[in-house]
Design an enzyme around this catalytic site. Structure first.
Site, short mmCIF file in Angstrom:
data_model
loop_
_atom_site.label_atom_id
_atom_site.label_comp_id
_atom_site.label_asym_id
_atom_site.label_seq_id
_atom_site.Cartn_x
_atom_site.Cartn_y
_atom_site.Cartn_z
N TYR A 477 112.03 22.39 87.84
CA TYR A 477 111.83 23.48 88.78
C TYR A 477 111.45 23.28 89.88
O TYR A 477 110.49 23.55 90.57
CB TYR A 477 110.57 24.15 87.72
C1 LIG Z 1 119.30 30.25 85.32
C2 LIG Z 1 118.64 29.11 84.93
C3 LIG Z 1 118.17 28.60 83.87
C4 LIG Z 1 117.44 27.33 83.67
N1 LIG Z 1 117.06 27.36 82.56
C5 LIG Z 1 116.49 25.85 82.34
C6 LIG Z 1 116.02 25.73 80.91
O1 LIG Z 1 116.06 26.50 80.24
N2 LIG Z 1 115.33 24.43 80.70
C7 LIG Z 1 115.31 23.36 81.72
O2 LIG Z 1 114.88 22.25 81.55
N3 LIG Z 1 115.52 23.86 83.01
C8 LIG Z 1 116.30 25.03 83.35
N4 LIG Z 1 116.76 25.37 84.59
C9 LIG Z 1 116.59 24.29 85.63
C10 LIG Z 1 117.71 23.37 85.59
O3 LIG Z 1 117.53 22.35 84.44
C11 LIG Z 1 117.73 22.48 86.76
O4 LIG Z 1 118.06 23.59 88.12
C12 LIG Z 1 118.95 21.30 86.74
O5 LIG Z 1 118.68 20.55 87.51
C13 LIG Z 1 120.22 22.09 86.86
O6 LIG Z 1 121.42 21.12 86.79
P1 LIG Z 1 122.77 21.45 87.76
O7 LIG Z 1 123.68 20.18 87.27
O8 LIG Z 1 123.22 22.83 87.29
O9 LIG Z 1 122.12 21.47 89.12
P2 LIG Z 1 122.63 20.68 90.35
O10 LIG Z 1 122.14 21.79 91.48
O11 LIG Z 1 124.12 20.34 90.49
O12 LIG Z 1 121.77 19.38 90.32
C14 LIG Z 1 120.51 19.37 90.55
C15 LIG Z 1 119.94 17.87 91.09
O13 LIG Z 1 120.56 16.82 90.10
C16 LIG Z 1 121.34 16.11 90.96
N5 LIG Z 1 122.56 15.81 90.24
C17 LIG Z 1 123.48 16.61 89.62
N6 LIG Z 1 124.32 16.12 89.08
C18 LIG Z 1 124.16 14.83 89.02
C19 LIG Z 1 124.81 13.69 88.74
N7 LIG Z 1 125.81 13.82 87.87
N8 LIG Z 1 124.37 12.47 89.20
C20 LIG Z 1 123.41 12.21 89.95
N9 LIG Z 1 122.56 13.28 90.25
C21 LIG Z 1 122.96 14.56 89.80
C22 LIG Z 1 121.68 17.01 92.10
O14 LIG Z 1 122.11 16.11 93.38
C23 LIG Z 1 120.40 17.85 92.37
O15 LIG Z 1 119.46 16.97 93.31
C24 LIG Z 1 117.38 26.61 84.81
C25 LIG Z 1 117.79 26.78 86.23
C26 LIG Z 1 118.65 28.13 86.22
C27 LIG Z 1 118.99 28.43 87.65
#
Ligand SMILES: Cc1cc2nc3c(=O)[nH]c(=O)nc-3n(C[C@H](O)[C@H](O)[C@H](O)COP(=O)(O)OP(=O)(O)OC[C@H]3O[C@@H](n4cnc5c(N)ncnc54)[C@H](O)[C@@H]3O)c2cc1C
Ligand SMILES: *[C@@H]1O[C@H](CO)[C@@H](O)[C@H](O)[C@H]1NC(C)=O
Ligand SMILES: *[C@@H]1O[C@H](CO)[C@@H](O)[C@H](O)[C@H]1NC(C)=O
Ligand SMILES: *[C@@H]1O[C@H](CO)[C@@H](O)[C@H](O)[C@H]1NC(C)=O
Ligand SMILES: *[C@@H]1O[C@H](CO)[C@@H](O)[C@H](O)[C@H]1NC(C)=O
Ligand SMILES: *[C@@H]1O[C@H](CO)[C@@H](O)[C@H](O)[C@H]1NC(C)=O
Ligand SMILES: *[C@@H]1O[C@H](CO)[C@@H](O)[C@H](O)[C@H]1NC(C)=O
Ligand SMILES: *[C@@H]1O[C@H](CO)[C@@H](O)[C@H](O)[C@H]1NC(C)=O
Length: 534
Positions: A477
């Site tokens: 979060y």
């Molecule tokens: C609609 C919504 C619902 C959600 N529901 C939940 C939930 O139910 N449970 C929960 O735990 N969280 C939830 N989240 C939060 C979510 O888990 C985090 O925002 C998570 O970091 C998103 O991952 P992403 O790959 O989509 O994000 P990104 O924005 O792509 O990455 C997030 C962070 O991780 C880093 N990162 C991404 N991929 C890699 C990689 N391959 N290697 C190294 N670093 C990397 C990025 O640089 C950044 O710092 C929710 C978020 C949203 C917007």
């Protein structure tokens, strides 16, 4: 060059077809950043027809589309939001290695994006000149149903993972979040949780291996990276340590029939009394049961009031659910008619707000129907809040008018896992986590200022009710209000401010791992793990 070529780096890149000794002269003679990257990727052995598909500069007509495709917070989709100088969208490991190498050689910041759901947009926004490494092409999922495991690449979404599991079996599932478009890369590396956390713990409690590419371009599995780095990327955030290509997970057994419900209560239903009773039992009863509570100011009968929504998930049928509730949470007065018995995958879809007649294929849709402006914050409740406490919180929420809270109970498996088992430290002693949530659709800056201000005001109001020293927070979060290192900075002191909130006593171990694997702090962002201060 800030990070001189080390011998380990050289040996790592000896594996690649071309060596790149001559970076500076090439960079100087390049016409533009695009040409520099195209040249550099070529030298790293990426074929030119591939480069013309995976490399975007702002001069490419498709640049804005590829950038916006994985923007999931409209706050960072404005004309004043700083854009990357280059986006690279590799097709394979060699492409990722080359992108790391060329960004490092150019001394630029690298932002890694998987699903783009970071609440502060830090995977695609920066104040420095930066490159986005976008992993949407890296999204294979491979199941092995003999061992009940799967390798999941970072660019896959949770929807694709859940769909893939459903295709394999209706009696296996996986404990992860309930938003289909969230990316594996960020979700897993930041901890990850969903409605099965009381039974099976976090996402990372069910991760058994990983594949990462480090700052030297080395591809490492669990054995190669060692237990310290493997520990760190199970909740410490991936972006401080390298590019995570994939995680290997253990699937978990689920019953053929699970039960879900969603009931709304107002003060006319004695909502606060129900909440007080929920708080006494939600982290203690049968770990097959998870009841989330949404606390929202809504307009009813022309008046702003608080509405509580109790959203339940139970790993069993409705009769056994009702018997658990009758003995532990009778004030909820849940009826059999409130319950939907369904499969695990459908239950996840219902939690995702899909109508129960929707086909599972909707999970494969990588684009959400709409993207909001949003702000999130988090807190942990370790001591029960009194009824009077809830009443005064509700009054404050009605006064503010829009910011909502989501209560997610812990206990069960979460209390059995040691705080140091993974970087995520919020285990025994946590009754529930609070998410602060405000969404809006209007682009006016005034509204953004207003809602950010209101979220911060409620957070400040909550101080006496939540954890302190440190005031704990959930990395997934993401909230830059709780402290940040200005881009490119590497202050241990500043890092400790947010680091102890996210990781408590695990922060120092994360710093040690970071210092060992990325001493030059190439992998950095506003809330990355700093290196040791010497
Ligand atoms: C609609 C919504 C619902 C959600 N529901 C939940 C939930 O139910 N449970 C929960 O735990 N969280 C939830 N989240 C939060 C979510 O888990 C985090 O925002 C998570 O970091 C998103 O991952 P992403 O790959 O989509 O994000 P990104 O924005 O792509 O990455 C997030 C962070 O991780 C880093 N990162 C991404 N991929 C890699 C990689 N391959 N290697 C190294 N670093 C990397 C990025 O640089 C950044 O710092 C929710 C978020 C949203 C917007
Ligand atoms: C971006 O522009 C360059 C130069 O015109 C072109 O070669 C390349 O194919 C374009 N990239 C994409 C992904 O369209
Ligand atoms: C970003 O803003 C533009 C212009 O307002 C809009 O057309 C586009 O849909 C937005 N992108 C996203 C991902 O919402
Ligand atoms: C994904 O799997 C396909 C089919 O096995 C393979 O050709 C491709 O190289 C894989 N992609 C990645 C990024 O691993
Ligand atoms: C609310 O609580 C009061 C006092 O205990 C009780 O008399 C009343 O019946 C309750 N209302 C509902 C809808 O349960
Ligand atoms: C709105 O008013 C009606 C009629 O008085 C009442 O039955 C209902 O409970 C009220 N709704 C809320 C949310 O208070
Ligand atoms: C879907 O929901 C409706 C209305 O709640 C219910 O009648 C129906 O049985 C549900 N169907 C399934 C497959 O769960
Ligand atoms: C924004 O706020 C300023 C000052 O409070 C006000 O003058 C202006 O009209 C507002 N703009 C909008 C679009 O509401």
């Amino acid at each position: 060059m800030q990070f001189p070529l080390s011998s380990t780096m050289l040996s790592a890149f000896l594996l690649l077809p071309f060596l790149f000794f001559d970076s500076q002269s090439l960079f100087v003679s390049a016409d533009s950043t695009y040409d520099y990257f195209a040249n550099c990727l070529t030298k790293q052995g990426i074929p030119s027809d591939e480069i013309s598909h995976i490399l975007y500069s702002p001069e490419n007509a498709s640049f804005t589309t590829v950038l916006n495709d994985y923007v999931r917070n409209q706050r960072f989709n404005t004309s004043t939001t700083k854009k990357p100088t280059i986006i690279v969208t590799p097709l394979d490991i060699q492409g990722i290695q080359a992108a790391i190498f060329c960004t490092k050689e150019a001394d630029l910041q690298l932002k890694i994006r998987s699903g783009g759901h970071d609440y502060e947009g830090i995977s695609y926004v920066s104040r420095k000149t930066f490159v986005i490494l976008d992993l949407f092409n890296i999204r294979n999922i491979t199941f092995d149903m003999d061992s009940k495991t799967a390798w999941v690449q970072s660019g896959a979404t949770l929807g694709e993972l859940f769909y893939g599991i459903w295709k394999q079996s209706n009696v296996y599932g996986f404990p992860a979040g309930v938003c289909p478009t969230v990316g594996v890369g960020g979700h897993f590396s930041g901890g990850g949780y969903g409605p099965m956390l009381r039974k099976f713990g976090l996402t990372v409690d069910n991760v058994v291996d990983a594949q990462i590419i480090d700052v030297n371009g080395k591809v490492l599995g669990r054995k190669g990276m060692g237990e310290d780095l493997f520990w760190a990327i199970r909740g410490g955030g991936g972006a401080s340590f390298g590019v995570i290509v994939a995680y290997k997970i253990n699937l978990v057994p689920v019953p053929e029939t699970v039960t879900v419900f969603n009931v709304k209560k107002f003060e006319a239903d004695n909502a606060t009394d129900i909440l007080v009773q929920w708080q006494q039992v939600a982290d203690k009863y049968d770990e097959n049961l998870f009841i989330r509570v949404l606390v929202q100011p809504v307009t009813a009968n022309n008046t702003k009031v608080i509405r509580l929504t109790f959203i339940g998930f139970y790993m069993g049928d409705s009769d056994s659910l009702l018997s658990v509730l009758n003995s532990h949470l009778p004030l909820l007065k849940l009826q059999k008619s409130d319950c939907t018995e369904t499969s695990w995958v459908k239950s996840m879809m219902i939690w995702m707000n899909f109508d129960n007649s929707t086909a599972e294929e909707v999970l494969l849709n990588r684009t959400p129907d709409s993207v909001n402006f949003l702000k999130r914050k988090s807190d942990y409740v370790l001591t029960p809040i009194t009824k009077n406490g809830f009443t005064s919180i509700f009054n404050k929420m009605v006064e503010l008018g829009k910011v909502g809270l989501v209560f997610n109970p812990y206990g069960g498996k979460m209390s059995e896992i040691a705080e140091s088992d993974a970087p995520f430290p919020h285990r025994k002693g946590v009754i529930y986590k609070i998410q602060y949530s405000v969404n809006w659709q209007d682009a006016s800056l005034n509204l953004t200022k207003q809602y950010l201000g209101e979220a911060r005001e409620l957070y400040s109001f909550m101080t006496p009710y939540v954890s302190s020293n440190p005031r704990q927070a959930f990395l997934n979060y993401r909230d830059l209000d709780i402290g940040q290192n200005a881009n490119g900075k590497n202050s241990y002191k500043q890092g400790k401010v947010y680091g102890e909130k996210y990781f408590k006593g695990n922060f120092d171990r994360l710093v040690k791992v970071k210092t060992a694997v990325d001493p030059g702090n190439f992998f950095r962002n506003e809330q990355s793990i700093p290196t040791l201060p010497y």
